[in-house]
Design a protein around this motif. Structure first.
Motif, short mmCIF file in Angstrom:
data_model
loop_
_atom_site.label_atom_id
_atom_site.label_comp_id
_atom_site.label_asym_id
_atom_site.label_seq_id
_atom_site.Cartn_x
_atom_site.Cartn_y
_atom_site.Cartn_z
N ALA A 205 43.79 49.94 46.70
CA ALA A 205 43.64 50.79 47.88
C ALA A 205 44.12 50.51 49.18
O ALA A 205 44.81 51.07 50.13
CB ALA A 205 42.30 50.90 48.04
N LEU A 206 44.36 49.09 49.27
CA LEU A 206 44.88 48.47 50.55
C LEU A 206 46.43 48.08 50.38
O LEU A 206 47.23 47.59 51.27
CB LEU A 206 44.26 47.33 50.81
N LEU A 207 47.03 48.46 49.17
CA LEU A 207 48.28 47.65 48.62
C LEU A 207 48.52 46.37 49.40
O LEU A 207 49.58 46.14 50.10
CB LEU A 207 49.42 48.81 49.51
N ALA A 208 47.46 45.66 48.90
CA ALA A 208 47.49 44.03 49.28
C ALA A 208 48.75 43.35 48.63
O ALA A 208 49.26 43.81 47.70
CB ALA A 208 46.18 43.42 48.68
N GLU A 209 49.31 42.72 49.28
CA GLU A 209 50.40 41.71 49.18
C GLU A 209 49.85 40.88 47.75
O GLU A 209 50.76 40.62 47.02
CB GLU A 209 50.76 40.69 50.01
N ARG A 210 48.81 40.36 47.70
CA ARG A 210 48.27 39.54 46.79
C ARG A 210 46.70 39.86 46.36
O ARG A 210 45.97 40.24 47.35
CB ARG A 210 48.19 37.91 47.21
N LEU A 211 46.31 39.68 45.27
CA LEU A 211 44.88 39.62 44.73
C LEU A 211 44.60 38.42 44.27
O LEU A 211 45.41 38.11 43.18
CB LEU A 211 44.55 40.70 43.73
N ILE A 212 43.61 37.59 44.53
CA ILE A 212 43.36 36.23 43.86
C ILE A 212 42.16 36.45 43.19
O ILE A 212 40.90 36.88 44.01
CB ILE A 212 43.22 35.14 44.78
N LEU A 213 41.84 36.09 42.14
CA LEU A 213 40.48 36.12 41.30
C LEU A 213 40.00 34.48 41.03
O LEU A 213 40.90 33.87 40.22
CB LEU A 213 40.71 36.64 39.98
N MET A 214 39.20 33.85 41.55
CA MET A 214 38.61 32.79 41.54
C MET A 214 37.58 32.67 40.60
O MET A 214 36.67 33.55 40.35
CB MET A 214 38.04 32.50 42.75
N THR A 215 37.93 31.97 39.32
CA THR A 215 36.97 31.70 38.19
C THR A 215 36.76 30.48 38.14
O THR A 215 37.01 29.30 38.87
CB THR A 215 38.10 32.15 36.86
N ASP A 216 36.21 30.04 36.86
CA ASP A 216 35.80 28.64 36.55
C ASP A 216 36.83 28.11 35.61
O ASP A 216 36.60 26.98 34.88
CB ASP A 216 34.44 28.56 36.07
N VAL A 217 37.90 28.58 35.31
CA VAL A 217 38.99 28.03 34.43
C VAL A 217 40.16 27.92 35.27
O VAL A 217 40.58 28.65 36.34
CB VAL A 217 39.04 28.77 33.27
N ASP A 218 41.40 27.35 34.72
CA ASP A 218 42.44 26.91 35.66
C ASP A 218 43.44 28.20 35.65
O ASP A 218 44.25 28.41 36.36
CB ASP A 218 43.15 25.79 34.93
N GLY A 219 43.46 29.23 34.45
CA GLY A 219 44.16 30.28 34.46
C GLY A 219 44.34 31.13 33.13
O GLY A 219 43.42 30.46 32.27
N SER A 225 46.90 25.69 24.58
CA SER A 225 45.84 25.68 25.73
C SER A 225 46.77 24.94 26.80
O SER A 225 46.08 24.08 27.38
CB SER A 225 44.98 24.53 24.92
N THR A 226 47.91 25.43 27.11
CA THR A 226 48.55 24.83 28.34
C THR A 226 48.45 25.79 29.19
O THR A 226 48.65 27.17 28.93
CB THR A 226 50.11 24.49 27.86
N LEU A 227 48.47 25.47 30.41
CA LEU A 227 48.26 26.50 31.54
C LEU A 227 49.81 27.38 31.62
O LEU A 227 50.84 26.68 31.71
CB LEU A 227 48.11 25.78 32.80
N ILE A 228 49.64 28.57 31.81
CA ILE A 228 50.89 29.30 31.98
C ILE A 228 50.89 29.77 33.40
O ILE A 228 50.14 30.75 33.98
CB ILE A 228 51.01 30.84 31.19
N PRO A 229 51.93 29.28 34.08
CA PRO A 229 52.20 29.40 35.74
C PRO A 229 52.50 30.73 35.94
O PRO A 229 51.89 31.31 36.92
CB PRO A 229 53.38 28.29 36.05
N THR A 230 53.13 31.51 35.28
CA THR A 230 53.64 32.89 35.67
C THR A 230 53.78 33.80 34.32
O THR A 230 54.29 33.20 33.25
CB THR A 230 55.08 32.82 36.19
N ILE A 231 53.31 34.94 34.40
CA ILE A 231 53.12 35.73 33.12
C ILE A 231 53.29 37.42 33.67
O ILE A 231 52.79 37.36 34.66
CB ILE A 231 52.07 35.62 32.28
#
Length: 294
Positions: A205-219, A225-231
């Motif tokens: 709704a805000l046309l935000a530049e970024r949305l950050i979802l904070m979780t308990d895992v690295d991503g 089981s290797t982190l994917i930096p960009t997808i």
């Protein structure tokens, strides 16, 4: 001593282009998980949000509060029930959810940010018609020969519309809106809504530049089981089909898809258990989590 000073200077120089890029832009953060429970991480988050505001970002925070709700329900002798990861919310449970999310949890976050020099204001979806919602209908398919069974989760809702007027009014005055994921229906009924979904809808709704979802895992992790930096969305959809992305990560990725389709430039899934996770993701070349793009 000089080596340490040079390291600090190098960090600041690395952050400069990102500070310039994000200045004046809107950032929506879903705050939840262990980061809301650990005392030092709570302080780190309040400082990070205040810093981001001071360097020119428009911050909007949507928070969860599952552990805090569980604690109060237990103290009141109310049994918590979940269906497919969704809290079954009858009227007494909804009273507790609204009291905890819109009261204690929300105001604690507001107070912590204000303590560190920010100007935070607590909201729920009822304020200014911010989060409009309808009852969530769930289905269970037992087999292919019978119609799906309807599951009633009670006063659990899904977002139908975000009215961003109040958010715009506050951010223009340099306030930081802190939003509890409680929505309101057409007849004034109160709904408990998943915080990731609310954050995604607010960001759209805000046309935000970024949305950050904070979780308990690295991503998002690959098959090794290797982190994917960009997808991107196509790759993520394929990983869901291949059952590489599974469990609780699926709804988070789907919330990311929704935000991207609504015009959010990028979505980040990061581990909120890492100190200063927000700053490390936004202001370093490598980041610490997974960045999703359209």
């Amino acid at each position: 001593m000089m080596t340490n000073m040079k390291t600090v200077a190098d960090i600041l120089i690395e952050a400069l282009p990102y500070i310039r890029k994000f200045s004046g832009k809107t950032l929506v953060v879903k705050y939840g998980g262990h980061a809301m429970v650990d005392e030092q991480l709570k302080v780190d988050f309040a400082r990070d949000v205040t810093l981001l505001k001071f360097i020119g970002l428009n911050l909007v925070v949507v928070h969860g509060g599952g552990p805090q709700i569980n604690q109060v329900l237990t103290q009141m002798g109310i049994c918590s029930k979940f269906v497919r990861g969704v809290r079954v919310t009858d009227a007494p449970t909804m009273d507790v959810v609204e009291m905890v999310l819109g009261g204690k949890v929300n105001k604690t976050i507001v107070a912590q940010i204000n303590q560190h020099g920010g100007k935070a204001v607590g909201l729920t979806g009822k304020d200014g018609g911010l989060i409009q919602a309808q009852k969530l209908t769930m289905y269970k398919q037992n087999d292919n020969d019978t119609p799906p069974e309807i599951i009633d989760p009670g006063l659990v809702g899904q977002v139908t519309r975000i009215n961003p007027d109040l958010i715009h009014l506050l951010t223009k005055q340099d306030f930081i809106p802190i939003i509890a994921p409680v929505g309101v229906g057409e007849s004034g009924e109160t709904y408990n809504i998943n915080a990731d979904q609310v954050a995604s809808s607010v960001a759209g709704a805000l046309l935000a530049e970024r949305l950050i979802l904070m979780t308990d895992v690295d991503g998002i992790m690959d098959s090794q089981s290797t982190l994917i930096p960009t997808i991107n969305t196509e790759q993520a959809e394929r990983m869901i089909d291949q059952q590489i992305i599974t469990g609780g990560m699926i709804p988070k990725v789907e919330c990311a898809f929704h935000a991207l389709k609504q015009g959010v430039e990028k979505v980040h899934i990061i581990n909120g258990k890492r100190p200063h996770a927000l700053l490390l993701e936004l202001f370093t070349d490598t980041g610490i989590g997974t960045e999703l793009t359209i």
